[in-house]
Motif scaffolding. Structure first.
Motif, PDB file in Angstrom:
ATOM      1  N   UNK A  42      33.936 -16.149  23.675  1.00 44.02           N
ATOM      2  CA  UNK A  42      33.691 -16.652  22.327  1.00 44.02           C
ATOM      3  C   UNK A  42      33.472 -15.511  21.338  1.00 44.02           C
ATOM      4  N   UNK A  43      32.703 -14.512  21.732  1.00 44.33           N
ATOM      5  CA  UNK A  43      32.420 -13.377  20.849  1.00 44.33           C
ATOM      6  C   UNK A  43      33.693 -12.602  20.523  1.00 44.33           C
ATOM      7  N   UNK A  44      34.475 -12.260  21.525  1.00 44.73           N
ATOM      8  CA  UNK A  44      35.678 -11.454  21.301  1.00 44.73           C
ATOM      9  C   UNK A  44      36.713 -12.214  20.475  1.00 44.73           C
ATOM     10  N   UNK A  45      36.948 -13.451  20.813  1.00 45.43           N
ATOM     11  CA  UNK A  45      37.940 -14.221  20.063  1.00 45.43           C
ATOM     12  C   UNK A  45      37.464 -14.442  18.629  1.00 45.43           C
ATOM     13  N   UNK A  46      36.183 -14.731  18.457  1.00 46.42           N
ATOM     14  CA  UNK A  46      35.651 -14.987  17.117  1.00 46.42           C
ATOM     15  C   UNK A  46      35.570 -13.767  16.232  1.00 46.42           C
ATOM     16  N   UNK A  47      35.325 -12.609  16.805  1.00 48.15           N
ATOM     17  CA  UNK A  47      35.150 -11.413  15.964  1.00 48.15           C
ATOM     18  C   UNK A  47      36.378 -10.521  15.908  1.00 48.15           C
ATOM     19  N   UNK A  48      37.248 -10.565  16.891  1.00 45.13           N
ATOM     20  CA  UNK A  48      38.383  -9.638  16.925  1.00 45.13           C
ATOM     21  C   UNK A  48      39.738 -10.294  16.676  1.00 45.13           C
ATOM     22  N   UNK A  49      39.926 -11.515  17.122  1.00 46.05           N
ATOM     23  CA  UNK A  49      41.265 -12.092  17.085  1.00 46.05           C
ATOM     24  C   UNK A  49      41.521 -13.014  15.904  1.00 46.05           C
ATOM     25  N   UNK A  50      40.554 -13.784  15.480  1.00 46.48           N
ATOM     26  CA  UNK A  50      40.821 -14.801  14.465  1.00 46.48           C
ATOM     27  C   UNK A  50      40.221 -14.491  13.103  1.00 46.48           C
ATOM     28  N   UNK A  51      39.722 -13.304  12.879  1.00 48.39           N
ATOM     29  CA  UNK A  51      39.072 -12.996  11.601  1.00 48.39           C
ATOM     30  C   UNK A  51      40.059 -12.678  10.492  1.00 48.39           C
ATOM     31  N   UNK A  52      41.333 -12.507  10.820  1.00 50.42           N
ATOM     32  CA  UNK A  52      42.298 -12.085   9.806  1.00 50.42           C
ATOM     33  C   UNK A  52      42.992 -13.256   9.121  1.00 50.42           C
ATOM     34  N   UNK A  53      42.782 -14.454   9.570  1.00 50.89           N
ATOM     35  CA  UNK A  53      43.477 -15.601   9.007  1.00 50.89           C
ATOM     36  C   UNK A  53      42.524 -16.782   8.883  1.00 50.89           C
ATOM     37  N   UNK A  54      42.606 -17.455   7.751  1.00 52.70           N
ATOM     38  CA  UNK A  54      41.754 -18.622   7.538  1.00 52.70           C
ATOM     39  C   UNK A  54      42.200 -19.775   8.446  1.00 52.70           C
ATOM     40  N   UNK A  55      43.510 -19.931   8.631  1.00 54.80           N
ATOM     41  CA  UNK A  55      44.024 -21.006   9.481  1.00 54.80           C
ATOM     42  C   UNK A  55      43.604 -20.802  10.934  1.00 54.80           C
ATOM     43  N   UNK A  57      41.036 -19.144  11.982  1.00 55.36           N
ATOM     44  CA  UNK A  57      39.589 -19.351  12.066  1.00 55.36           C
ATOM     45  C   UNK A  57      39.269 -20.845  12.102  1.00 55.36           C
ATOM     46  N   UNK A  58      39.986 -21.639  11.315  1.00 50.53           N
ATOM     47  CA  UNK A  58      39.765 -23.090  11.308  1.00 50.53           C
ATOM     48  C   UNK A  58      40.145 -23.703  12.653  1.00 50.53           C
ATOM     49  N   UNK A  59      41.283 -23.285  13.206  1.00 50.54           N
ATOM     50  CA  UNK A  59      41.704 -23.798  14.516  1.00 50.54           C
ATOM     51  C   UNK A  59      40.708 -23.386  15.592  1.00 50.54           C
ATOM     52  N   UNK A  60      40.237 -22.145  15.536  1.00 50.29           N
ATOM     53  CA  UNK A  60      39.237 -21.660  16.487  1.00 50.29           C
ATOM     54  C   UNK A  60      37.965 -22.493  16.397  1.00 50.29           C
ATOM     55  N   UNK A  61      37.529 -22.756  15.166  1.00 51.81           N
ATOM     56  CA  UNK A  61      36.278 -23.499  14.974  1.00 51.81           C
ATOM     57  C   UNK A  61      36.410 -24.965  15.360  1.00 51.81           C
ATOM     58  N   UNK A  62      37.577 -25.560  15.105  1.00 44.93           N
ATOM     59  CA  UNK A  62      37.745 -26.996  15.363  1.00 44.93           C
ATOM     60  C   UNK A  62      38.113 -27.320  16.808  1.00 44.93           C
ATOM     61  N   UNK A  63      38.841 -26.425  17.464  1.00 50.14           N
ATOM     62  CA  UNK A  63      39.345 -26.754  18.798  1.00 50.14           C
ATOM     63  C   UNK A  63      38.738 -25.902  19.912  1.00 50.14           C
ATOM     64  N   UNK A  64      38.729 -24.578  19.741  1.00 49.54           N
ATOM     65  CA  UNK A  64      38.293 -23.727  20.839  1.00 49.54           C
ATOM     66  C   UNK A  64      36.777 -23.781  21.027  1.00 49.54           C
ATOM     67  N   UNK A  65      36.024 -23.732  19.960  1.00 49.17           N
ATOM     68  CA  UNK A  65      34.558 -23.750  20.101  1.00 49.17           C
ATOM     69  C   UNK A  65      34.052 -25.034  20.762  1.00 49.17           C
ATOM     70  N   UNK A  66      34.528 -26.225  20.361  1.00 49.67           N
ATOM     71  CA  UNK A  66      34.085 -27.423  21.092  1.00 49.67           C
ATOM     72  C   UNK A  66      34.540 -27.433  22.560  1.00 49.67           C
ATOM     73  N   UNK A  67      35.750 -26.950  22.827  1.00 45.50           N
ATOM     74  CA  UNK A  67      36.215 -26.896  24.217  1.00 45.50           C
ATOM     75  C   UNK A  67      35.367 -25.923  25.035  1.00 45.50           C
ATOM     76  N   UNK A  68      35.004 -24.793  24.447  1.00 48.56           N
ATOM     77  CA  UNK A  68      34.151 -23.833  25.147  1.00 48.56           C
ATOM     78  C   UNK A  68      32.752 -24.410  25.364  1.00 48.56           C
ATOM     79  N   UNK A  69      32.251 -25.143  24.379  1.00 45.17           N
ATOM     80  CA  UNK A  69      30.934 -25.770  24.538  1.00 45.17           C
ATOM     81  C   UNK A  69      30.971 -26.807  25.662  1.00 45.17           C
ATOM     82  N   UNK A  70      32.054 -27.591  25.736  1.00 41.85           N
ATOM     83  CA  UNK A  70      32.169 -28.558  26.832  1.00 41.85           C
ATOM     84  C   UNK A  70      32.286 -27.864  28.185  1.00 41.85           C
TER      85      UNK A  70
END
Length: 125
Positions: A42-55, A57-70
């Motif tokens: 979560x840390x690496x993807x959130x800080x290194x991979x998705x910080x350059x694009x708003x889209x 970041x939105x996909x990461x927040x809406x799909x990956x974070x809930x899947x990782x939490x589950x």
């Protein structure tokens, strides 16, 4: 490996424990490694991979974070669930035969014997 409890029978592997929790060293190290792997991803993807694009970041927040939490909740549930305790006094279920309307008992064997004898007579001629 024996049974043990912590917090006065709140957590542990004895029969008096209110919540199952494996307390062996190997299990604790494996769970620590698994949890840290999820947090690191979560840390690496959130800080290194998705910080350059708003889209992204939105996909990461809406799909990956809930899947990782589950996934983390599933890991916690597997870690704290008794893997196979059978309640005291439990009896095995009775086995009932399965009856279908398609064929009568013995009908399948008779049909197979007839078709095998027909096939054998055809192959010999």
């Amino acid at each position: 490996m024996g049974r043990s409890d912590i917090f006065s029978y709140a957590l542990g592997t004895t029969f008096r424990a209110k919540r199952w929790l494996a307390l062996d060293v190997c299990g604790l190290l494996c769970v620590l490694f698994s949890f840290s792997l999820h947090v690191f991803a979560l840390f690496v993807i959130g800080t290194r991979l998705v910080t350059y694009s708003v889209a992204s970041t939105a996909i990461f927040s809406c799909f990956y974070c809930p899947a990782a939490a589950m996934a983390v909740l599933s890991l916690f549930a597997a870690w704290t669930t008794d893997p196979g305790a059978v309640p005291i006094g439990a009896r095995p279920l009775e086995v009932t035969p399965i009856v279908t309307d398609e064929c009568e008992p013995g009908q399948l064997e008779e049909g197979m014997a007839t078709s095998n004898s027909t096939n054998n007579s055809n192959s010999t001629s």
